[in-house]
Each structure stands twice: as C-alpha cells, then as structure tokens.
Design a protein around this motif. Structure first.
Motif, PDB file in Angstrom:
ATOM      1  N   LYS A 108       0.817  -1.205   0.000  1.00 25.88           N
ATOM      2  CA  LYS A 108       0.000   0.000   0.000  1.00 25.88           C
ATOM      3  C   LYS A 108       0.853   1.257   0.000  1.00 25.88           C
ATOM      4  O   LYS A 108       0.473   2.285  -0.579  1.00 25.88           O
ATOM      5  N   ILE A 109       2.006   1.174   0.670  1.00 21.88           N
ATOM      6  CA  ILE A 109       2.904   2.323   0.788  1.00 21.88           C
ATOM      7  C   ILE A 109       4.336   1.842   0.577  1.00 21.88           C
ATOM      8  O   ILE A 109       4.716   0.758   1.037  1.00 21.88           O
ATOM      9  N   HIS A 111       8.137   3.347   1.384  1.00 27.08           N
ATOM     10  CA  HIS A 111       8.737   4.378   2.231  1.00 27.08           C
ATOM     11  C   HIS A 111      10.245   4.419   2.035  1.00 27.08           C
ATOM     12  O   HIS A 111      10.929   3.415   2.211  1.00 27.08           O
ATOM     13  N   GLN A 141       2.890   9.753  -9.202  1.00 21.29           N
ATOM     14  CA  GLN A 141       2.888  10.438  -7.920  1.00 21.29           C
ATOM     15  C   GLN A 141       2.709  11.944  -8.120  1.00 21.29           C
ATOM     16  O   GLN A 141       3.492  12.576  -8.826  1.00 21.29           O
ATOM     17  N   TRP A 252      -2.127   7.952   4.797  1.00 23.50           N
ATOM     18  CA  TRP A 252      -2.807   6.739   4.330  1.00 23.50           C
ATOM     19  C   TRP A 252      -3.828   7.074   3.250  1.00 23.50           C
ATOM     20  O   TRP A 252      -3.926   6.373   2.236  1.00 23.50           O
ATOM     21  N   ALA A 255      -2.108   7.796   0.061  1.00 27.31           N
ATOM     22  CA  ALA A 255      -1.658   6.552  -0.572  1.00 27.31           C
ATOM     23  C   ALA A 255      -2.797   5.885  -1.323  1.00 27.31           C
ATOM     24  O   ALA A 255      -2.610   5.348  -2.428  1.00 27.31           O
ATOM     25  N   GLU A 256      -3.986   5.917  -0.744  1.00 31.74           N
ATOM     26  CA  GLU A 256      -5.142   5.313  -1.410  1.00 31.74           C
ATOM     27  C   GLU A 256      -5.511   6.071  -2.685  1.00 31.74           C
ATOM     28  O   GLU A 256      -6.159   5.521  -3.572  1.00 31.74           O
ATOM     29  N   ASN A 259      -0.634   8.251  -4.123  1.00 29.79           N
ATOM     30  CA  ASN A 259       0.644   8.793  -3.657  1.00 29.79           C
ATOM     31  C   ASN A 259       1.264   7.845  -2.632  1.00 29.79           C
ATOM     32  O   ASN A 259       1.346   8.151  -1.447  1.00 29.79           O
ATOM     33  N   ARG A 260       1.693   6.679  -3.085  1.00 34.05           N
ATOM     34  CA  ARG A 260       2.147   5.663  -2.137  1.00 34.05           C
ATOM     35  C   ARG A 260       3.632   5.765  -1.807  1.00 34.05           C
ATOM     36  O   ARG A 260       4.115   5.115  -0.884  1.00 34.05           O
TER      37      ARG A 260
END
Length: 482
Positions: A108-109, A111, A141, A252, A255-256, A259-260
C-alpha cells in the motif's frame, strides 16, 4: 568508489535483487521500505513490530519464492541500505534498481526511510536526490509526503523547524550538540524545507501543527488547501501523538489516492500504525513469530563499534566500568591493505583471550569525535586517494570479518554492532540476509534474530545501534537482554 550492492546468497532460499521476479506481487503487504542506513532500517521494523505489524528486514529485495517459503503472512518488509553515506551519483546507482523492485510489490505504501535527524547534504546522502529518484520510479505520484518527527524518539517538527532531544533537553537541529558538528553532514539549518531546497528543485508546502488539529473533515480541508499549491513535497509537522495520528490518517488517504511513495523517519510508521490501530486494520501487541533461544542475559557476547558519536562514547565508557573489556583498534593499521589482516588478527587474539577468561570483549575504533584515531584515519585515506565516506565501508568490512572469525571459533549467541555505516558491512560479512525484531531494548535499538545462509549464524541474536541510540547503560542492557 561504487558500492557493489548485489551480494550473492546461498541456496537455502535467500536471494539477491537480480533474482527478483519481475511479476512479484507479495499480496497483503501494508508497507515496503528502504532504509538509508542499516541501524535506521531497524527503527522502522521496531516501530511496526511493536505496533502489531509483522515485519522482516532484508539486505536485498526478496524473491517471491523466499517470501512464500520462509516469510508467508508478513505484513511489511524492508530493505536495509547505505544511501545516507553516498554521493548523489552513487545514490542513483543504489536506489534505481531498489525502487524498481519495491514498486513491483503490491504494498500500500513504499517508504524511503531517512534518519530522524535528517542527516543529509547536497553531496552526501541527499534526501532531495532520493525524492527525485523515487518520484521517477512512481511516475503517477503527484506529491511526496514527508514526515520526520517521532515523539517516541524525542524528535519534533514545529512550523517546519526540527528539534531533537538529548540528555533530556530538546535542541533545534542547527544548535544540537551532536548534529550541528556531525563529521559528515553537519546541520546548519533547522528549517527542514530550507535544508531540503539545497538538495532538490521540487517545490514544497507545509501542514503545520495548527493544520493538524480538528476532526477528519477539517484535516482533509486543510490538506486540500495545501495540495492546491501543487507542491512536489508536503511536510507534516509532528509534535505529539494526536498530531502524529492525524498525519498518519492523511498519509494513508493520500496513498489510497495513488501517492504511495513517502519519505521520512520511522515517524511515518508510528503515524500509520496509530491510524491503522484506530481503524482496526492491525491489532496492537502482536509478537514476532520466530522465537530465538537464550533470552535474558547472554551466555557470551561480542561487541564491536565503528561509531565516533559522543553518545556511543559515553556508552563504551559505562560498559568498561561495568564488566566489559575494551580493545581499541589501531585504525590506520586496520585501514591499510598491507597491515589490515595483521591488525585484525591481533584484535581477534585479544578478544579471544578476554572471552576465554569469561569476559565480554568490546572492540572499538574511537572514543568520541575527538579521538585522535579519527584524524589519523582521515590522513591515511587522503594519502590513498579515498574520501571520508569510505571510512564506514573499510572499518565495517574489517569489524565484520573480525566478528565472523570470532563467531566461527566460538559459540556466539549475541552480537552488538555500534555504528550506522558499520552495521551493514558487518551483516554482509556474516552472510545475514534478513532480521526480525525480537525484543525492545531502547527506542531505535531492538534485539533482533537473524536469518542467515550459515546454520552457525541463523538464529544469532543481533543488535545494531546507531550513534544516537540508547542510554548510557545500553551495552549492559544488550548483554542482559533487558
């Protein structure tokens, strides 16, 4: 000097990133991350593990086969890296294939983890350059969220100014007693976005502590106001737990929306975990599935340190006053190719002698940033045509070989490695390909259990300690497993 990241592992299921399945999905992952140094990579694993997210840290992107055979059901994975010590061109060679691999995981992300003191400069460990490389890897992104504060680590961002506590007092970064005089990346600017602007042309905006107050509706409204400025980077202030959780909610939700790719300290994970728990996505209190034998006080231990931080200096002095036996390396001899093997052999012999008498050997290169060994080492590197950034690699390799040779001759249940740059090279010398957090010792320095090619090191208990991690008695805590 280019670092060769692609280490070939054995045939026990471990892997190198070239073996990565191009269609890898790793379904079910909440988060995948790359740590810009090894000790910092354990910060993230710790933040996730103690908050109910089973996490494994790898030295290379794992294959789908390895995940299925040994790590089924993990919710997060990390890749331990070294980009904090690299110039921009070497960062690109390091990060492009890693980001490509992480992009293929169905997490989902993703980092890019940086130090909570934002260690970086335009020429070493450029966070701005890492953002540019990451934005290219995740080309859909629109903005890169940035969060650096972490209250549990006593790191705070207030109206864009960053603070770090030491000795019970919080200092602005440019006045911090350690970071303002850091030997590689001294911090002369506490405004994170001004500091970042030296490293990238990406535009930026700030969600400050006032923006992060209120209910979810108001949070989203303020977020949209900042996004309307079309920033390339969005920095989140962090002062306390409520604002941390608010930031986690917004990151979060970003990200959804696609923009993960995010950048920041382990504060990212603390923020997300707080939101995930509030939403019931994860449950607090899960423990690692793998158990290591010999909890509590270690029957034997070796400590090696390549750190020159004042915090580590105080910890070494405390350890020497409480039962450890210090063995200081002659660093110029350890770095010179003609004398390195002999110096390492002498250190090994002294460490074995200490262990034979029931003692705990502590091999170290320097006692603080004023140690004369540092200046002598720099002179030698200059004469050899090498840069100061090569120090961590050369010392890490030698301390890693020393640890391996010691462990091969003795039953070694626990190893402590101090020094962010040192840690990664020690792990590679031991053939360790993954870690899982086992027990908290101090924020940023958990006791871990190793997955290694050799049965001799598979299950080894390991602590990787960055320069600023731990209280004065940290080495003793590692020995006692407290």
């Amino acid at each position: 000097m280019e670092h060769n990241r692609h280490h070939e592992h054995g045939q026990d299921g471990s892997c190198g990133s070239q073996e990565m399945n191009s269609g890898s999905r790793a379904d079910g992952l909440l988060l995948a991350y790359y740590g810009d140094d090894f000790t910092g990579s354990t910060d993230v694993m710790e933040a996730l593990t103690w908050n109910g997210v089973r996490t494994v840290l790898f030295l290379e992107p794992p294959t789908e086969e390895l995940l299925a055979s040994r790590f089924a059901g993990i919710q997060a994975l990390g890749i331990a890296g070294i980009s904090r010590s690299l110039p921009p061109d070497e960062m690109e060679r390091e990060l492009v294939p890693v980001f490509a691999a992480l992009a293929r995981f169905n997490s989902k992300i993703v980092h890019y983890k940086v130090c909570s003191t934002f260690d970086s400069s335009p020429t070493i460990g450029s966070i701005g350059r890492a953002m540019e490389i990451g934005a290219a890897a995740f080309d859909d992104q629109s903005v890169v969220p940035l969060l650096v504060g972490a209250p549990s680590l006593q790191r705070y961002t207030v109206f864009g100014q960053h603070f770090a506590a030491v000795g019970g007092m919080a200092y602005r970064l440019d006045r911090h007693p350690t970071m303002s005089s850091h030997p590689m990346t001294p911090m002369d600017e506490a405004d994170l976005l001004r500091h970042l602007a030296r490293q990238t042309n990406r535009s930026s905006a700030l969600l400050n502590i006032l923006d992060l107050e209120g209910d979810s509706k108001r949070l989203r409204e303020r977020l949209q106001l900042r996004l309307a400025e079309q920033p390339g980077v969005l920095l989140f202030d962090v002062l306390d737990q409520p604002r941390l959780q608010a930031a986690g909610q917004l990151i979060w939700e970003l990200a959804e929306q696609g923009n993960r790719f995010v950048v920041g300290s382990s504060g990212i994970e603390y923020a997300l975990a707080a939101h995930w728990q509030q939403q019931g996505i994860v449950k607090h209190g899960k423990q690692p599935q793998r158990q290591a034998s010999g909890g509590g006080r270690a029957s034997a231990m070796l400590a090696v340190s390549g750190s020159c931080s004042p915090v580590t200096e105080a910890q070494i002095r405390y350890a020497l006053d409480h039962g450890f036996t210090g063995i200081q390396a002659n660093v110029p001899r350890l770095l010179h190719p003609d004398t390195a093997a002999a110096e390492r052999g002498a250190l090994l012999a002294r460490a074995e002698s200490v262990a034979a008498e029931g003692g705990i050997p502590l091999v170290y290169t320097a006692l603080g940033s004023a140690d004369e060994q540092i200046g002598l080492a720099r002179q030698q590197l200059e004469q050899a045509g090498l840069s100061a950034s090569d120090t961590g690699r050369l010392i890490g390799q030698q301390l890693g070989r020393l640890a391996r040779e010691f462990a091969e001759r003795h039953s070694l249940p626990r190893l402590l490695v101090a020094g962010g740059d040192t840690s990664g090279y020690v792990m590679r010398e031991l053939g360790i390909y993954a870690l899982e957090a086992l027990q908290p010792l101090a924020p940023g320095g958990p006791l871990c259990v190793c997955y290694a090619e050799s049965p001799q090191f598979d299950g080894l208990q390991l602590v990787l300690k960055g320069g600023q991690v731990g209280q004065e008695d940290f080495f003793l805590r590692v020995l006692q497993g407290q």
